[in-house]
Structure formats: structure tokens, C-alpha cells
Design a protein around this motif. Structure first.
Motif, PDB file in Angstrom:
ATOM      1  N   ALA A 144     -23.948  17.795 -14.126  1.00 51.90           N
ATOM      2  CA  ALA A 144     -24.431  16.715 -13.265  1.00 51.90           C
ATOM      3  C   ALA A 144     -25.354  15.767 -14.046  1.00 51.90           C
ATOM      4  O   ALA A 144     -25.291  14.549 -13.870  1.00 51.90           O
ATOM      5  N   ARG A 145     -26.200  16.326 -14.904  1.00 47.46           N
ATOM      6  CA  ARG A 145     -27.083  15.482 -15.725  1.00 47.46           C
ATOM      7  C   ARG A 145     -26.273  14.581 -16.657  1.00 47.46           C
ATOM      8  O   ARG A 145     -26.606  13.417 -16.834  1.00 47.46           O
ATOM      9  N   GLN A 146     -25.223  15.142 -17.235  1.00 48.46           N
ATOM     10  CA  GLN A 146     -24.381  14.333 -18.111  1.00 48.46           C
ATOM     11  C   GLN A 146     -23.684  13.227 -17.302  1.00 48.46           C
ATOM     12  O   GLN A 146     -23.638  12.077 -17.740  1.00 48.46           O
ATOM     13  N   ASN A 147     -23.173  13.573 -16.128  1.00 57.09           N
ATOM     14  CA  ASN A 147     -22.535  12.568 -15.271  1.00 57.09           C
ATOM     15  C   ASN A 147     -23.521  11.472 -14.876  1.00 57.09           C
ATOM     16  O   ASN A 147     -23.172  10.290 -14.869  1.00 57.09           O
ATOM     17  N   ALA A 148     -24.749  11.864 -14.542  1.00 58.45           N
ATOM     18  CA  ALA A 148     -25.776  10.884 -14.173  1.00 58.45           C
ATOM     19  C   ALA A 148     -26.101   9.971 -15.353  1.00 58.45           C
ATOM     20  O   ALA A 148     -26.324   8.772 -15.176  1.00 58.45           O
ATOM     21  N   GLN A 149     -26.117  10.542 -16.541  1.00 58.85           N
ATOM     22  CA  GLN A 149     -26.392   9.745 -17.742  1.00 58.85           C
ATOM     23  C   GLN A 149     -25.225   8.798 -18.051  1.00 58.85           C
ATOM     24  O   GLN A 149     -25.433   7.645 -18.404  1.00 58.85           O
ATOM     25  N   ASP A 150     -24.006   9.298 -17.894  1.00 59.55           N
ATOM     26  CA  ASP A 150     -22.818   8.497 -18.205  1.00 59.55           C
ATOM     27  C   ASP A 150     -22.537   7.426 -17.154  1.00 59.55           C
ATOM     28  O   ASP A 150     -21.881   6.426 -17.447  1.00 59.55           O
ATOM     29  N   HIS A 151     -22.991   7.659 -15.922  1.00 59.92           N
ATOM     30  CA  HIS A 151     -22.719   6.732 -14.811  1.00 59.92           C
ATOM     31  C   HIS A 151     -24.026   6.424 -14.078  1.00 59.92           C
ATOM     32  O   HIS A 151     -24.207   6.817 -12.916  1.00 59.92           O
ATOM     33  N   PRO A 152     -24.962   5.730 -14.742  1.00 59.46           N
ATOM     34  CA  PRO A 152     -26.293   5.513 -14.158  1.00 59.46           C
ATOM     35  C   PRO A 152     -26.289   4.735 -12.839  1.00 59.46           C
ATOM     36  O   PRO A 152     -27.225   4.859 -12.050  1.00 59.46           O
ATOM     37  N   SER A 153     -25.248   3.968 -12.582  1.00 63.57           N
ATOM     38  CA  SER A 153     -25.224   3.169 -11.352  1.00 63.57           C
ATOM     39  C   SER A 153     -24.744   3.973 -10.140  1.00 63.57           C
ATOM     40  O   SER A 153     -24.871   3.519  -9.006  1.00 63.57           O
ATOM     41  N   GLN A 154     -24.216   5.169 -10.363  1.00 59.37           N
ATOM     42  CA  GLN A 154     -23.701   5.971  -9.245  1.00 59.37           C
ATOM     43  C   GLN A 154     -24.765   6.971  -8.778  1.00 59.37           C
ATOM     44  O   GLN A 154     -25.051   7.963  -9.454  1.00 59.37           O
ATOM     45  N   GLU A 155     -25.301   6.682  -7.618  1.00 54.95           N
ATOM     46  CA  GLU A 155     -26.380   7.491  -7.047  1.00 54.95           C
ATOM     47  C   GLU A 155     -25.967   8.936  -6.766  1.00 54.95           C
ATOM     48  O   GLU A 155     -26.801   9.831  -6.788  1.00 54.95           O
ATOM     49  N   CYS A 156     -24.688   9.167  -6.496  1.00 53.83           N
ATOM     50  CA  CYS A 156     -24.250  10.514  -6.113  1.00 53.83           C
ATOM     51  C   CYS A 156     -24.575  11.539  -7.211  1.00 53.83           C
ATOM     52  O   CYS A 156     -24.904  12.684  -6.905  1.00 53.83           O
ATOM     53  N   TYR A 157     -24.520  11.123  -8.471  1.00 51.35           N
ATOM     54  CA  TYR A 157     -24.827  12.056  -9.563  1.00 51.35           C
ATOM     55  C   TYR A 157     -26.320  12.379  -9.609  1.00 51.35           C
ATOM     56  O   TYR A 157     -26.704  13.527  -9.845  1.00 51.35           O
ATOM     57  N   LYS A 158     -27.139  11.379  -9.378  1.00 51.62           N
ATOM     58  CA  LYS A 158     -28.595  11.611  -9.349  1.00 51.62           C
ATOM     59  C   LYS A 158     -28.954  12.530  -8.184  1.00 51.62           C
ATOM     60  O   LYS A 158     -29.803  13.410  -8.318  1.00 51.62           O
ATOM     61  N   GLU A 159     -28.296  12.306  -7.053  1.00 51.58           N
ATOM     62  CA  GLU A 159     -28.536  13.165  -5.882  1.00 51.58           C
ATOM     63  C   GLU A 159     -28.100  14.599  -6.161  1.00 51.58           C
ATOM     64  O   GLU A 159     -28.786  15.545  -5.769  1.00 51.58           O
ATOM     65  N   GLU A 160     -26.968  14.746  -6.846  1.00 52.02           N
ATOM     66  CA  GLU A 160     -26.481  16.082  -7.180  1.00 52.02           C
ATOM     67  C   GLU A 160     -27.465  16.799  -8.103  1.00 52.02           C
ATOM     68  O   GLU A 160     -27.739  17.988  -7.936  1.00 52.02           O
ATOM     69  N   VAL A 161     -28.030  16.072  -9.069  1.00 49.71           N
ATOM     70  CA  VAL A 161     -29.027  16.651  -9.972  1.00 49.71           C
ATOM     71  C   VAL A 161     -30.205  17.179  -9.165  1.00 49.71           C
ATOM     72  O   VAL A 161     -30.656  18.319  -9.365  1.00 49.71           O
ATOM     73  N   GLN A 162     -30.706  16.373  -8.230  1.00 47.21           N
ATOM     74  CA  GLN A 162     -31.846  16.792  -7.425  1.00 47.21           C
ATOM     75  C   GLN A 162     -31.509  17.998  -6.552  1.00 47.21           C
ATOM     76  O   GLN A 162     -32.314  18.929  -6.441  1.00 47.21           O
TER      77      GLN A 162
END
Length: 153
Positions: A107-125
Motif C-alpha cells: 500500500a505504501r508503494q502504491n501511495a508513493q507511485d500514485h500520489p493523487s489517488q486517495e484510496c492508497y493513502k486511506e489503505e495505508v492508514q
């Protein structure tokens, strides 16, 4: 308990706590390695990271195998099914924590690769929260284990 058996029991307890400390160190190395992996992006050094995952897996498998033997020893040799059950619970929770940790890393890698997609940041949290809850559960079982050990001495 005869003195010899009592000493063996204490050594077994000591080894259990050493293994738990090894787990903590292994998680720390896993986290540090993953942070280094993320810093290697966007052209990730996957070969290096795969080697780290392999080594971490071997370390956790070694700890797990020893704990399974320990669990059986508590049950069969010391007639302490309560302690054996605590170890079984810890093993299950540690397995859950490892699975969550792997999902968090992805999830952290996805959030880093796709910073504009909130769903990855939410998944990290969400995954961080689940890991915290799992660690709290592990701590509770460790407290029960410690209490049950002290009860017999």
C-alpha cells in the motif's frame, strides 16, 4: 517441580523472550529494508528487496518452528496447556501482523507511485491501525503468558 525441571522451565521461558526480541529486530530490519526499497523508486531495486524478503521469511520461519516445539514442550513435558495456548495465540497474531505488514508495504508503494489517488493513502492508514490493534492483542497475550508463568513460581 524438581530443581532440574524447574531450571529447564526457566531456560525455556528465557528462550521464548529471546525469540520475541528476535521477532522485534526482524520487523525493524524488514521496515528499514522496505524504506530503502521505496527510496529506490520509481525504478525500484526489486532484486535487493526480494532478497531481503527471503531472509526475513527465513528468520520468521526459524522463530516459528522453535516456538511450535516450545508450545509442544509446555503442553507435553510440563503439562502447561495454558502456556501452550498462549504461544499458539501469539503465533496466530504474529502471522496476522506479518500479513498486514506485507500489505502495508504494498500500500505504501502504491501511495508513493500514485500520489493523487486517495484510496492508497486511506489503505495505508487503515492497515497501520490494524497493525496497532494486532500489536496490542499480542501484548495482552504476552501479559497473560507472563502472569501465568509467575503464578506457578
Amino acid at each position: 517441580m524438581p530443581l532440574e525441571t524447574d531450571n529447564d522451565f526457566r531456560l525455556l521461558l528465557q528462550r521464548f523472550y529471546e525469540l520475541q526480541a528476535e521477532r522485534v529486530d526482524t520487523y525493524r530490519l524488514f521496515e528499514e529494508g522496505h524504506q530503502a526499497y521505496l527510496k529506490s523508486g520509481p525504478h525500484y531495486d526489486f532484486i535487493q528487496y526480494r532478497q531481503l524478503v527471503h531472509e526475513i521469511t527465513q528468520a520468521f520461519n526459524g522463530i516459528s518452528k522453535e516456538l511450535i516445539q516450545m508450545k509442544d514442550r509446555f503442553r507435553e513435558f510440563y503439562d502447561r496447556s495454558d502456556l501452550s495456548e498462549h504461544l499458539e495465540n501469539i503465533q496466530e497474531l504474529e502471522k496476522e501482523k506479518l500479513e498486514l505488514t506485507a500489505r502495508l508495504q504494498l500500500a505504501r508503494q502504491n501511495a508513493q507511485d500514485h500520489p493523487s489517488q486517495e484510496c492508497y493513502k486511506e489503505e495505508v492508514q487503515l492497515l497501520k491501525h490494524k497493525i496497532i490493534k494486532t500489536v496490542e492483542s499480542i501484548s495482552e497475550v504476552l501479559q497473560d503468558f507472563k502472569y501465568d508463568c509467575e503464578e506457578t513460581q
